[in-house]
Design an enzyme around this catalytic site. Structure first.
Site, PDB file in Angstrom:
ATOM      1  N   LYS A   1       0.834  -1.206   0.000  1.00 13.08           N
ATOM      2  CA  LYS A   1       0.000   0.000   0.000  1.00 13.08           C
ATOM      3  C   LYS A   1       0.874   1.265   0.000  1.00 13.08           C
ATOM      4  O   LYS A   1       2.105   1.197   0.202  1.00 13.08           O
ATOM      5  CB  LYS A   1      -0.913  -0.039   1.233  1.00 13.08           C
ATOM      6  CG  LYS A   1      -1.932  -1.186   1.203  1.00 13.08           C
ATOM      7  CD  LYS A   1      -2.787  -1.164   2.460  1.00 13.08           C
ATOM      8  CE  LYS A   1      -3.799  -2.297   2.476  1.00 13.08           C
ATOM      9  NZ  LYS A   1      -4.623  -2.277   3.710  1.00 13.08           N
TER      10      LYS A   1
ATOM     11  N   TYR B   1     -12.327  -2.577  -3.057  1.00 10.81           N
ATOM     12  CA  TYR B   1     -12.823  -2.562  -1.679  1.00 10.81           C
ATOM     13  C   TYR B   1     -14.357  -2.537  -1.599  1.00 10.81           C
ATOM     14  O   TYR B   1     -14.910  -2.133  -0.580  1.00 10.81           O
ATOM     15  CB  TYR B   1     -12.235  -1.370  -0.927  1.00 10.81           C
ATOM     16  CG  TYR B   1     -10.791  -1.583  -0.483  1.00 10.81           C
ATOM     17  CD1 TYR B   1     -10.422  -2.699   0.272  1.00 10.81           C
ATOM     18  CD2 TYR B   1      -9.799  -0.659  -0.789  1.00 10.81           C
ATOM     19  CE1 TYR B   1      -9.112  -2.894   0.689  1.00 10.81           C
ATOM     20  CE2 TYR B   1      -8.479  -0.844  -0.368  1.00 10.81           C
ATOM     21  CZ  TYR B   1      -8.154  -1.969   0.369  1.00 10.81           C
ATOM     22  OH  TYR B   1      -6.857  -2.169   0.792  1.00 10.81           O
TER      23      TYR B   1
ATOM     24  N   PHE C   1     -15.190   3.422   7.525  1.00 15.13           N
ATOM     25  CA  PHE C   1     -13.849   3.815   7.083  1.00 15.13           C
ATOM     26  C   PHE C   1     -13.680   3.731   5.563  1.00 15.13           C
ATOM     27  O   PHE C   1     -12.574   3.935   5.062  1.00 15.13           O
ATOM     28  CB  PHE C   1     -12.784   2.956   7.777  1.00 15.13           C
ATOM     29  CG  PHE C   1     -12.946   1.467   7.587  1.00 15.13           C
ATOM     30  CD1 PHE C   1     -12.446   0.834   6.452  1.00 15.13           C
ATOM     31  CD2 PHE C   1     -13.588   0.693   8.545  1.00 15.13           C
ATOM     32  CE1 PHE C   1     -12.583  -0.532   6.264  1.00 15.13           C
ATOM     33  CE2 PHE C   1     -13.735  -0.680   8.370  1.00 15.13           C
ATOM     34  CZ  PHE C   1     -13.231  -1.302   7.224  1.00 15.13           C
TER      35      PHE C   1
ATOM     36  N   THR D   1      -5.388  -7.867  10.733  1.00 15.03           N
ATOM     37  CA  THR D   1      -5.701  -6.570  10.107  1.00 15.03           C
ATOM     38  C   THR D   1      -5.228  -5.400  10.955  1.00 15.03           C
ATOM     39  O   THR D   1      -4.634  -4.450  10.441  1.00 15.03           O
ATOM     40  CB  THR D   1      -7.225  -6.463   9.881  1.00 15.03           C
ATOM     41  OG1 THR D   1      -7.636  -7.547   9.042  1.00 15.03           O
ATOM     42  CG2 THR D   1      -7.590  -5.136   9.237  1.00 15.03           C
TER      43      THR D   1
ATOM     44  N   ASN E   1      -1.693  -0.208   7.338  1.00 19.74           N
ATOM     45  CA  ASN E   1      -1.164  -1.529   7.718  1.00 19.74           C
ATOM     46  C   ASN E   1      -0.357  -2.193   6.599  1.00 19.74           C
ATOM     47  O   ASN E   1      -0.191  -3.405   6.565  1.00 19.74           O
ATOM     48  CB  ASN E   1      -2.294  -2.428   8.229  1.00 19.74           C
ATOM     49  CG  ASN E   1      -3.349  -2.678   7.189  1.00 19.74           C
ATOM     50  OD1 ASN E   1      -3.239  -2.235   6.047  1.00 19.74           O
ATOM     51  ND2 ASN E   1      -4.382  -3.408   7.570  1.00 19.74           N
TER      52      ASN E   1
ATOM     53  N   HIS F   1      -1.969  -5.353   1.402  1.00 15.57           N
ATOM     54  CA  HIS F   1      -3.207  -6.084   1.153  1.00 15.57           C
ATOM     55  C   HIS F   1      -2.848  -7.487   0.678  1.00 15.57           C
ATOM     56  O   HIS F   1      -1.927  -7.650  -0.131  1.00 15.57           O
ATOM     57  CB  HIS F   1      -4.053  -5.408   0.070  1.00 15.57           C
ATOM     58  CG  HIS F   1      -5.170  -6.288  -0.406  1.00 15.57           C
ATOM     59  ND1 HIS F   1      -6.369  -6.369   0.262  1.00 15.57           N
ATOM     60  CD2 HIS F   1      -5.245  -7.178  -1.445  1.00 15.57           C
ATOM     61  CE1 HIS F   1      -7.143  -7.253  -0.350  1.00 15.57           C
ATOM     62  NE2 HIS F   1      -6.481  -7.763  -1.392  1.00 15.57           N
TER      63      HIS F   1
ATOM     64  N   GLU G   1      -9.677 -10.888  -7.509  1.00 14.58           N
ATOM     65  CA  GLU G   1      -8.779  -9.738  -7.369  1.00 14.58           C
ATOM     66  C   GLU G   1      -7.647  -9.774  -8.393  1.00 14.58           C
ATOM     67  O   GLU G   1      -7.266  -8.729  -8.934  1.00 14.58           O
ATOM     68  CB  GLU G   1      -8.226  -9.692  -5.943  1.00 14.58           C
ATOM     69  CG  GLU G   1      -9.295  -9.328  -4.924  1.00 14.58           C
ATOM     70  CD  GLU G   1      -8.792  -9.322  -3.486  1.00 14.58           C
ATOM     71  OE1 GLU G   1      -9.599  -9.000  -2.596  1.00 14.58           O
ATOM     72  OE2 GLU G   1      -7.607  -9.629  -3.247  1.00 14.58           O
TER      73      GLU G   1
END
Ligand code: IDP
Ligand code: MG
Length: 151
Positions: free
Chosen positions: A9, A49, A57, A91, A112, A115, A126
């Site tokens: 990320k 997502y 969020f 997570t 974090n 992914h 995905e």
């Protein structure tokens, strides 16, 4: 052989952790079959997502993942989806075990670092969302038979 999607990320890219993060997966013995560096459009972020669109969020998650480039990888190996999730950790990094990527390198549930697909069927969906078919490379690695019998 199973495949999974991994995204370093924007926080991982900004913190110069791309090679450290992908390296943990590579040295485990997992085989790289796709790799690219890109900006994420809001449309792609929302599709990726979509399962979280009702969450409080969601807005900040889409803003975060589109805020800076990401490194996107596809890995292949036996039980790769579950193996990668275990290397990634929980997570919320506050609950991620030491030794996991998040448990060693992250502190915040949004930031974090990585992914990873959570199940074989979501991994397939995905991978199709993030990679064109010809961007995924089927190849024989000379060390494969030293790593897993079924390779
Ligand atoms: P995962 O990445 O471990 O599969 P998910 O529950 O699928 O976790 O959530 C997707 C991403 O949304 C997380 O990796 C994290 O960046 C973000 N996220 C999850 N829960 C929260 C939260 O409570 N606040 C802010 N961001 C969150
Ligand atoms: Mg998830």
């Amino acid at each position: 052989m199973e495949r999974t999607l991994v995204i370093v990320k924007p926080d991982g890219v900004q913190r110069s952790l791309v090679s450290s993060i992908l390296g943990r997966l590579e040295i485990r013995g997992l085989k790289l079959v796709g790799l690219k560096f890109m900006r994420v459009t809001p449309e792609l972020a929302q599709r990726h997502y979509a399962v979280h669109r009702e969450k409080p969020f969601f807005g900040e998650l889409v803003a975060f993942i589109t805020s800076s480039p990401v490194a996107v990888a596809a890995f292949e190996g036996p039980n790769v989806v579950a193996v990668v999730r275990s290397i990634v950790g929980a997570t919320n990094p506050a609950a991620s075990a030491p030794g996991t990527i998040r448990g060693d390198l992250a502190l915040d549930v949004l930031h974090n670092l990585i992914h990873a697909s959570d199940a074989p069927d979501t991994a397939q969906a995905e991978l199709a969302l993030w990679f064109q078919p010809d961007e995924l490379v089927t190849w024989q690695r000379d060390t494969d038979h030293w790593i897993a019998a079924e390779s």
